[in-house]
Write a protein that holds these residues in place. Structure first.
Motif, short mmCIF file in Angstrom:
data_model
loop_
_atom_site.label_atom_id
_atom_site.label_comp_id
_atom_site.label_asym_id
_atom_site.label_seq_id
_atom_site.Cartn_x
_atom_site.Cartn_y
_atom_site.Cartn_z
N LEU A 3 38.19 40.30 33.22
CA LEU A 3 37.73 41.02 34.27
C LEU A 3 38.89 41.78 34.85
CD1 LEU A 3 34.74 39.28 35.88
CD2 LEU A 3 34.65 41.51 34.53
N ALA A 4 39.93 41.16 34.89
CA ALA A 4 41.39 41.39 35.67
C ALA A 4 41.77 42.36 34.63
CB ALA A 4 42.22 40.16 35.83
N ILE A 5 41.92 42.18 33.52
CA ILE A 5 42.62 43.09 32.45
C ILE A 5 41.74 44.46 32.65
CG2 ILE A 5 42.86 43.58 29.91
CD1 ILE A 5 43.61 40.71 29.40
N LEU A 6 40.61 44.50 32.48
CA LEU A 6 39.69 45.65 32.51
C LEU A 6 39.90 46.43 33.72
CD1 LEU A 6 36.22 44.46 31.03
CD2 LEU A 6 38.21 46.08 30.05
N LEU A 7 40.04 45.64 34.95
CA LEU A 7 40.43 46.32 36.37
C LEU A 7 41.82 46.84 36.24
CD1 LEU A 7 39.46 46.91 38.96
CD2 LEU A 7 40.52 44.44 39.60
N LEU A 8 42.62 46.30 35.66
CA LEU A 8 43.93 46.96 35.49
C LEU A 8 44.00 48.00 34.86
CD1 LEU A 8 47.24 46.39 35.72
CD2 LEU A 8 47.14 45.14 33.53
N ILE A 9 43.22 47.95 33.51
CA ILE A 9 43.32 49.10 33.01
C ILE A 9 42.62 50.29 33.74
CG2 ILE A 9 42.37 50.36 30.80
CD1 ILE A 9 42.75 47.66 29.28
N ALA A 10 41.55 50.22 34.28
CA ALA A 10 40.99 51.26 34.84
C ALA A 10 41.89 52.02 36.17
CB ALA A 10 39.69 50.70 35.61
N MET A 11 42.48 50.85 36.84
CA MET A 11 43.46 51.36 37.93
C MET A 11 44.35 52.13 37.32
SD MET A 11 43.35 47.77 40.52
CE MET A 11 44.92 47.98 40.49
N MET A 34 34.86 21.08 23.55
CA MET A 34 35.50 21.61 24.63
C MET A 34 34.87 22.47 25.65
SD MET A 34 39.53 22.87 24.31
CE MET A 34 40.62 22.91 25.66
N THR A 35 34.88 22.24 26.92
CA THR A 35 34.30 23.25 27.76
C THR A 35 35.12 24.50 28.03
OG1 THR A 35 33.45 21.27 29.15
CG2 THR A 35 33.36 23.14 30.15
N PRO A 36 34.48 25.75 27.74
CA PRO A 36 35.27 26.94 28.19
C PRO A 36 35.66 26.96 29.75
CG PRO A 36 32.88 27.21 27.35
CD PRO A 36 33.10 25.54 27.47
N SER A 37 36.81 27.64 29.85
CA SER A 37 37.40 27.43 30.99
C SER A 37 36.85 28.91 31.89
CB SER A 37 39.06 27.84 30.87
OG SER A 37 39.56 28.29 32.20
N TRP A 38 36.80 28.87 32.95
CA TRP A 38 36.54 30.04 33.70
C TRP A 38 37.54 30.96 33.87
CZ3 TRP A 38 39.82 31.05 38.07
CH2 TRP A 38 40.51 30.22 38.17
N ARG A 39 38.83 30.54 33.62
CA ARG A 39 39.63 31.59 33.52
C ARG A 39 39.82 32.76 32.48
NH1 ARG A 39 42.89 26.62 33.68
NH2 ARG A 39 43.37 26.95 31.31
N LYS A 40 38.99 32.51 31.49
CA LYS A 40 39.21 33.46 30.43
C LYS A 40 38.27 34.76 30.80
CE LYS A 40 40.61 31.10 26.66
NZ LYS A 40 41.02 31.02 25.32
N PRO A 41 37.08 34.57 31.25
CA PRO A 41 36.28 35.47 31.76
C PRO A 41 36.75 36.11 33.23
CG PRO A 41 34.97 33.68 31.63
CD PRO A 41 36.27 33.16 31.43
N LEU A 98 49.37 37.28 32.61
CA LEU A 98 47.99 37.14 32.85
C LEU A 98 47.47 36.26 31.68
CD1 LEU A 98 45.35 37.71 34.50
CD2 LEU A 98 45.41 39.82 33.34
N LEU A 99 47.86 36.95 30.24
CA LEU A 99 47.37 36.26 29.23
C LEU A 99 47.77 34.61 29.26
CD1 LEU A 99 47.92 38.90 26.59
CD2 LEU A 99 45.76 38.05 27.51
N ARG A 100 49.12 34.22 29.67
CA ARG A 100 49.63 33.04 29.81
C ARG A 100 48.68 32.26 30.86
NH1 ARG A 100 54.71 33.72 31.66
NH2 ARG A 100 55.28 34.39 29.67
N TRP A 101 48.36 32.68 31.97
CA TRP A 101 47.51 32.09 32.72
C TRP A 101 46.14 31.74 32.28
CZ3 TRP A 101 43.00 33.74 35.07
CH2 TRP A 101 42.50 33.08 35.95
N MET A 102 45.65 32.76 31.38
CA MET A 102 44.20 32.49 30.93
C MET A 102 44.22 31.49 29.95
SD MET A 102 43.17 36.55 30.31
CE MET A 102 41.69 36.16 29.10
N GLU A 103 45.44 31.09 29.10
CA GLU A 103 45.47 30.08 28.08
C GLU A 103 45.87 28.77 29.01
OE1 GLU A 103 44.69 29.68 25.05
OE2 GLU A 103 43.76 31.88 25.30
N THR A 104 46.94 28.86 29.79
CA THR A 104 47.36 27.58 30.38
C THR A 104 46.93 27.09 31.71
OG1 THR A 104 49.48 28.44 31.03
CG2 THR A 104 49.24 27.78 28.68
N GLY A 105 46.69 28.54 32.39
CA GLY A 105 46.31 27.66 33.79
C GLY A 105 47.80 27.90 34.95
#
Length: 68
Positions: free
Chosen positions: A12-20, A1-8, A58-65
């Motif tokens: 990054l969005a999670i890290l940005l959210l935490i930083a903000m 299975m090819t990795p999805s671009w949504r996970k990286p 966000l986690l749901r989007w990362m898994e399902t799109g």
């Protein structure tokens, strides 16, 4: 299975959210520091938990799109 671009992107969005969130809460430290200790404790407990709320979609989007 090819990795999805949504996970990286999601990570990054999670890290940005935490930083903000950290910057926003830390910027209030001057005001919060004048409050009584128990009120400060309550504030930091609530704000320490509230940042988790946007993670579920966000986690749901990362898994399902899908956001819903």
């Amino acid at each position: 299975m090819t990795p999805s671009w949504r996970k990286p992107v999601g990570m990054l969005a999670i890290l940005l959210l935490i930083a903000m969130w950290c910057v926003a809460i830390a910027s209030l430290s001057g005001v919060i520091g004048r409050w009584p200790a128990l009120l400060q404790l309550g504030f930091y407990l609530v704000t320490g938990i509230v940042w988790i709320a946007p993670l579920k979609p966000l986690l749901r989007w990362m898994e399902t799109g899908r956001w819903r």
